[in-house]
Structure formats: C-alpha cells, structure tokens
Design an enzyme around this catalytic site. Structure first.
Site, PDB file in Angstrom:
ATOM      1  N   ASN A 114       0.852  -1.188   0.000  1.00  0.00           N
ATOM      2  CA  ASN A 114       0.000   0.000   0.000  1.00  0.00           C
ATOM      3  C   ASN A 114       0.888   1.238   0.000  1.00  0.00           C
ATOM      4  OD1 ASN A 114      -2.463   1.536   0.275  1.00  0.00           O
ATOM      5  ND2 ASN A 114      -1.926   1.866   2.426  1.00  0.00           N
ATOM      6  N   HIS A 116       0.777   5.146   1.366  1.00  0.00           N
ATOM      7  CA  HIS A 116       0.021   5.993   2.289  1.00  0.00           C
ATOM      8  C   HIS A 116       0.654   7.386   2.314  1.00  0.00           C
ATOM      9  CE1 HIS A 116      -2.488   7.033   5.704  1.00  0.00           C
ATOM     10  NE2 HIS A 116      -1.418   7.598   6.229  1.00  0.00           N
ATOM     11  N   SER A 143       4.664   6.848   2.363  1.00  0.00           N
ATOM     12  CA  SER A 143       5.272   5.577   2.771  1.00  0.00           C
ATOM     13  C   SER A 143       4.687   4.444   1.946  1.00  0.00           C
ATOM     14  CB  SER A 143       4.946   5.280   4.243  1.00  0.00           C
ATOM     15  OG  SER A 143       5.326   6.341   5.087  1.00  0.00           O
ATOM     16  N   ASP A 152      -2.737   0.714   7.989  1.00  0.00           N
ATOM     17  CA  ASP A 152      -1.599   1.644   7.875  1.00  0.00           C
ATOM     18  C   ASP A 152      -0.493   1.320   8.885  1.00  0.00           C
ATOM     19  OD1 ASP A 152      -3.002   3.026   5.867  1.00  0.00           O
ATOM     20  OD2 ASP A 152      -3.889   4.424   7.309  1.00  0.00           O
TER      21      ASP A 152
HETATM   22  C1  GRF Z   1      -2.662   8.789  -2.789  1.00  0.00           C
HETATM   23  O1  GRF Z   1      -2.381   9.967  -2.094  1.00  0.00           O
HETATM   24  C2  GRF Z   1      -2.213   7.597  -1.994  1.00  0.00           C
HETATM   25  O2  GRF Z   1      -1.087   7.851  -1.208  1.00  0.00           O
HETATM   26  C3  GRF Z   1      -3.401   7.315  -1.116  1.00  0.00           C
HETATM   27  O3  GRF Z   1      -4.521   7.616  -1.891  1.00  0.00           O
HETATM   28  C4  GRF Z   1      -4.164   8.545  -2.904  1.00  0.00           C
HETATM   29  C5  GRF Z   1      -4.516   7.904  -4.210  1.00  0.00           C
HETATM   30  O4  GRF Z   1      -4.362   8.783  -5.293  1.00  0.00           O
HETATM   31  N1  GRF Z   1      -3.388   5.956  -0.629  1.00  0.00           N
HETATM   32  P1  GRF Z   1      -4.503   8.218  -6.759  1.00  0.00           P
HETATM   33  O5  GRF Z   1      -5.880   7.570  -6.861  1.00  0.00           O
HETATM   34  O6  GRF Z   1      -3.410   7.222  -6.976  1.00  0.00           O
HETATM   35  O7  GRF Z   1      -4.395   9.413  -7.638  1.00  0.00           O
END
Ligand code: GRF
Length: 226
Positions: A114, A116, A143, A152
């Site tokens: 993932n 984050h 991260s 998370d």
């Molecule tokens: C990103 O900021 C990611 O870190 C978080 O959700 C957002 C997704 O953005 N988990 P996208 O859909 O990839 O544009």
C-alpha cells in the site's frame, strides 16, 4: 529453446478513484523498466477515473461495487475470488479506500503493498495533508508498506519526504507529495518484483536478506526506475 524474456511478475491493482499512482505504474511498465504484468485493475467504485485509463491502455478492468454487498466479509470474499482468478504474485493497493478484513489481508500476507500519504507511523488514517498542516510539521511524506490487518500499520519499506512550505494549502501540499508518490511506488514494486523486499516469518520487512529496521529514504536511491 529457452524463452529469452525474463518472467514478469503478475500483479493486480486495486483502486477507488483518480488512479494517478496506477497511471504512474503503467507508464513505468511501458518504459520497460518495471518487470511486471498488470493482469487486472479492480475498483470498488464504478465511477473510479483510473478504470478508464487502465482500459485505454488495454488492461482488463473489473468493478466490485461494495455497496451491493451485505457486509464487509462478503465483499472481501468476493474481492479475493476476483483477484485470485488472475493468480497475482503481488496485490498493489493504489488509493483503495476500504478497510480490509483480517482474513483478506492474511491471505495476501507478504504480497500486498500500500502507499500511504504520510511518514508512517505518523498520521495513519484519512486527511493526512490537512492534519500535517494543522500540526505545524515542517516535513511531510509518503510511505510504501506491506499490508497487515493493522490499518496503515504494516512494516514500511520506502519513504519519500517533502517540505511543508509557508502558505501551503492542502491541495498544494498534496500535489507536491503526489509527484513523489509517482516515483516511490514504482521503485517499491520493482524491489518486490526483483526479490529484494519481503516479509519474514515474524512479520518484519526484509531488504536484500537483512531486516529493515528503518524505512529507506527514496532520496538515497540513485537508480529510480521512473
Ligand atoms: C494517494 O495519495 C495515496 O497515497 C493514497 O490515496 C491517494 C490515491 O491517489 N493511498 P490516486 O488515486 O493514486 O491518484
């Protein structure tokens, strides 16, 4: 005769919305520097914009609308079945906005990543950009971590740092960080695809056969794939 093309890691990507990280991963695959095959992109939201981009580049897409399932466990079981039809070696969560059941997460133990938008363990959860601004922190970041049932809370492999500047709004800060996310996630996926990162029996992240006690800072990496 042996196949001269090295095997590509089969990957399924889960999204819920915009899909800019997915876009960055697809672009990196298309440069030839990321040896993965995205077998499917699955969204829990029918309107997720990322689905359109995936389709346009010829990647199969699926929608599993979570609102049509009676509860989380049913949805997660259906999602698991949909993912496993593609036999992925890695599941990539790219803006997949769902809390996942422990059964689901444990099924993909050591093979689900993932991204984050915070310097975990700081600011788990939602609205990280706003919370970082409110905290007065001078640094923000993103991260990439292995996913565990602790939302998370899984072991972090790589981080990217950005400054918080005076006058920043949530939107400005988010945009600054997103640019870094788009380089960070392909790097982490490359490390997984080439066997550099894993999780050991005790749930610790490993890099090149050694326990990773502190996340690697992307700024220290010279050879980013994208
Ligand atoms: C990103 O900021 C990611 O870190 C978080 O959700 C957002 C997704 O953005 N988990 P996208 O859909 O990839 O544009």
């Amino acid at each position: 005769m042996a196949d001269p093309t090295p095997a590509k890691l089969p990957v399924v990507v889960l999204i819920s919305g915009r899909g800019s990280n997915l876009h960055a991963i697809i672009d990196c695959v298309n440069t030839g520097k990321l040896p993965i095959e995205i077998r499917a992109v699955i969204s829990n939201r029918p309107a997720a914009a990322g689905l359109r981009h995936a389709s346009a580049t010829g990647i199969p897409t699926e929608i599993l609308d979570h609102t049509t399932y009676t509860d989380r466990a049913h949805f997660d079981r259906a999602l698991q079945a949909a993912i496993d039809r593609h036999a992925p070696g890695l599941v990539v969560l790219a803006g997949f906005m769902r809390i996942l059941t422990a059964d689901f997460v444990n099924h993909y133990r050591g093979r689900m990543l993932n991204i984050h938008p915070s310097l975990l363990p700081e600011f788990p959860g939602l609205d990280t950009h706003r919370r970082v601004l409110e905290s007065g922190a001078t640094e923000h970041g993103a991260s990439v971590h292995f996913v565990t049932p602790d939302t998370d809370g899984g072991p972090v492999i790589l981080q990217a740092h950005v400054p918080v500047k005076s006058g920043d709004t949530e939107e400005i800060l988010a945009a600054r960080l997103l640019q870094e996310e788009h380089r960070l996630y392909p790097l982490a996926i490359l490390w997984f695809a080439t066997g550099r990162i894993s999780v050991d029996d005790t749930g610790q992240a490993m890099l090149d056969g050694a326990r990773l006690t502190t996340p690697v800072d992307m700024a220290d990496i010279n050879d980013l794939p994208c």
